[in-house]
Design an enzyme around this catalytic site. Structure first.
Site, PDB file in Angstrom:
ATOM      1  N   ARG A  52      -6.383   3.247 -14.067  1.00  0.00           N
ATOM      2  CA  ARG A  52      -5.918   2.273 -13.078  1.00  0.00           C
ATOM      3  C   ARG A  52      -6.903   2.181 -11.906  1.00  0.00           C
ATOM      4  O   ARG A  52      -7.199   1.091 -11.411  1.00  0.00           O
ATOM      5  CB  ARG A  52      -4.506   2.638 -12.592  1.00  0.00           C
ATOM      6  N   ARG A 105     -22.127  -6.665  -0.055  1.00  0.00           N
ATOM      7  CA  ARG A 105     -23.473  -6.354  -0.555  1.00  0.00           C
ATOM      8  C   ARG A 105     -24.254  -5.487   0.425  1.00  0.00           C
ATOM      9  O   ARG A 105     -25.235  -4.838   0.066  1.00  0.00           O
ATOM     10  CB  ARG A 105     -24.258  -7.651  -0.826  1.00  0.00           C
ATOM     11  N   LYS A 151      -4.693  -1.424  -6.563  1.00  0.00           N
ATOM     12  CA  LYS A 151      -4.178  -0.443  -5.613  1.00  0.00           C
ATOM     13  C   LYS A 151      -5.236  -0.300  -4.523  1.00  0.00           C
ATOM     14  O   LYS A 151      -6.031   0.647  -4.508  1.00  0.00           O
ATOM     15  CB  LYS A 151      -3.894   0.883  -6.334  1.00  0.00           C
ATOM     16  N   GLU A 184       9.635  -4.727  -6.135  1.00  0.00           N
ATOM     17  CA  GLU A 184       9.554  -3.266  -6.117  1.00  0.00           C
ATOM     18  C   GLU A 184       9.863  -2.803  -4.702  1.00  0.00           C
ATOM     19  O   GLU A 184      10.244  -3.605  -3.850  1.00  0.00           O
ATOM     20  CB  GLU A 184       8.162  -2.812  -6.559  1.00  0.00           C
TER      21      GLU A 184
HETATM   22  N1  PXG Z   1       4.606   0.491  -6.151  1.00  0.00           N
HETATM   23  C1  PXG Z   1       3.728   0.644  -5.140  1.00  0.00           C
HETATM   24  C2  PXG Z   1       3.462  -0.493  -4.235  1.00  0.00           C
HETATM   25  C3  PXG Z   1       3.082   1.876  -4.965  1.00  0.00           C
HETATM   26  O1  PXG Z   1       2.182   2.017  -3.992  1.00  0.00           O
HETATM   27  C4  PXG Z   1       4.299   2.737  -6.879  1.00  0.00           C
HETATM   28  C5  PXG Z   1       4.891   1.493  -6.993  1.00  0.00           C
HETATM   29  C6  PXG Z   1       4.597   3.784  -7.899  1.00  0.00           C
HETATM   30  O2  PXG Z   1       3.487   3.931  -8.782  1.00  0.00           O
HETATM   31  P1  PXG Z   1       3.180   5.311  -9.497  1.00  0.00           P
HETATM   32  O3  PXG Z   1       1.957   5.030 -10.304  1.00  0.00           O
HETATM   33  O4  PXG Z   1       2.929   6.317  -8.411  1.00  0.00           O
HETATM   34  O5  PXG Z   1       4.352   5.637 -10.336  1.00  0.00           O
HETATM   35  C7  PXG Z   1       3.397   2.964  -5.820  1.00  0.00           C
HETATM   36  C8  PXG Z   1       2.834   4.328  -5.620  1.00  0.00           C
HETATM   37  C9  PXG Z   1       3.963   7.400  -0.964  1.00  0.00           C
HETATM   38  C10 PXG Z   1       2.910   6.534  -1.575  1.00  0.00           C
HETATM   39  O6  PXG Z   1       3.646   8.085   0.014  1.00  0.00           O
HETATM   40  C11 PXG Z   1       3.037   5.933  -2.845  1.00  0.00           C
HETATM   41  C12 PXG Z   1       2.015   5.130  -3.348  1.00  0.00           C
HETATM   42  C13 PXG Z   1       0.933   4.925  -2.567  1.00  0.00           C
HETATM   43  C14 PXG Z   1       0.832   5.513  -1.332  1.00  0.00           C
HETATM   44  C15 PXG Z   1       1.797   6.331  -0.836  1.00  0.00           C
HETATM   45  O7  PXG Z   1       5.098   7.388  -1.450  1.00  0.00           O
HETATM   46  N2  PXG Z   1       1.934   4.469  -4.558  1.00  0.00           N
END
Ligand code: PXG
Length: 292
Positions: A52, A105, A151, A184
């Site tokens: 990812r 760049r 991300k 979400e």
């Molecule tokens: N949606 C978003 C917008 C995310 O940032 C998830 C879903 C869950 O994805 P995973 O791959 O982790 O199952 C995320 C996860 C936190 C935190 O502190 C979480 C995320 C990023 C930064 C902080 O809970 N990402």
């Protein structure tokens, strides 16, 4: 011992781990990241997280100066240097040092940062009793503007929603897309159970394809639970039998109230508890193993 942070191949004590103020990660949020967990010497689904990360980087045309194999070694090296068997890993790749203009760049080399630290989960009582959440006004980024599949280091969309939730006294928030469909939460994916079927919004509406989300759908299928990606509104959430959130940090957390509406019996549901158990088992089996 002070925690060590990996920056571009070197380990620095936490207090000395610094990047340039000209780094476009800081100036523009120009970069990508991953949050990863390791459980008892097993980095959970590291390969999936790296896939990812590299896909996010590819889309924003950011060349990561390490191969996936080298990145794996760098992650394990950092965990070992910190003597961590259980940890939260934050992998950050920024566009690197440039000038004050937008043009990527000008940034000659990406900056690679690996932070490994102890993790702070939601309090245990919330896993036992469930979370109360609300819908917030800030709409999730349009995939056509800034795709939630990337991300990226630009998380203001989610931070705005988080501020709205915490100001109202809640810890998580449902984000709708511009059409009013459920996408979400600010850092977690959302699932509901209706007539025994597990339902989660399709990513194209504007949700990140969570690694935990994938794992949960696989576990559900293995247990003979039907699984659907379906467009849902708040009405379907309010009238679900069970609701829960998934994410690397939260793992699986039951939701018992949404916008003041009680979900099911108002306590964590049977299938949610079953999936929590199966997920905890999976974290002991699925990933890249290392020893200290
Ligand atoms: N949606 C978003 C917008 C995310 O940032 C998830 C879903 C869950 O994805 P995973 O791959 O982790 O199952 C995320 C996860 C936190 C935190 O502190 C979480 C995320 C990023 C930064 C902080 O809970 N990402």
């Amino acid at each position: 011992m002070e925690l060590k942070v990996y920056i571009d191949g070197n380990l620095h004590p936490k207090s000395e781990a610094k990047v340039s103020v000209f780094d476009h990660g800081l100036l523009y949020g120009d970069g990508v990241f991953e949050g990863i967990r390791c459980y008892n010497g097993l980095v959970f689904r590291l390969n999936e997280h790296l896939d990812r990360l590299y896909e996010s980087a590819h889309t924003i045309m950011l060349a990561i100066p390490l191969s996936k194999k080298e990145m794996t070694q760098a992650v394990l090296q950092t965990l070992k240097a910190n003597q961590l068997k259980n940890a939260y890993i934050r992998l950050v790749v920024t566009r690197g040092v440039g000038d004050l203009g937008l043009d990527p760049r000008k940034c000659k080399k990406a900056t690679v940062i690996i932070i490994t630290d102890n993790i702070v989960l939601y309090p245990e009582t919330l896993y036992r009793n469930g979370l109360e959440i609300i819908t917030v006004p800030t709409v999730r980024n349009l995939p056509e503007a800034l795709n939630p599949q990337i991300k990226s280091l630009n998380y203001l969309n989610n931070i705005m929603a988080k501020i709205e939730a915490t100001s109202a006294g809640y810890q998580e928030a449902i984000m709708l897309n511009f059409q009013g469909y459920v996408t979400e939460c600010t850092g977690d994916n959302i699932f509901l159970i209706k007539e025994g079927v597990l339902i989660t919004p399709p990513a194209y509406l504007g949700a990140l394809k969570g690694i935990t989300r994938d794992a949960i759908m696989e576990l559900a299928l293995k247990q003979g639970v039907r699984c659907e990606e379906k467009v849902i509104t708040r009405h379907e959430v309010f009238n679900a039998e069970e609701v829960f959130l998934t994410g690397t940090a939260a793992e699986i957390i039951p939701v018992v109230k949404v916008d003041g509406r009680k979900i099911g019996q108002g306590k964590p549901g049977r299938l949610t508890l079953q999936l929590m158990k199966a997920f905890h088992k999976l974290t002991k089996e699925d990933g890249v193993r290392y020893s200290l």
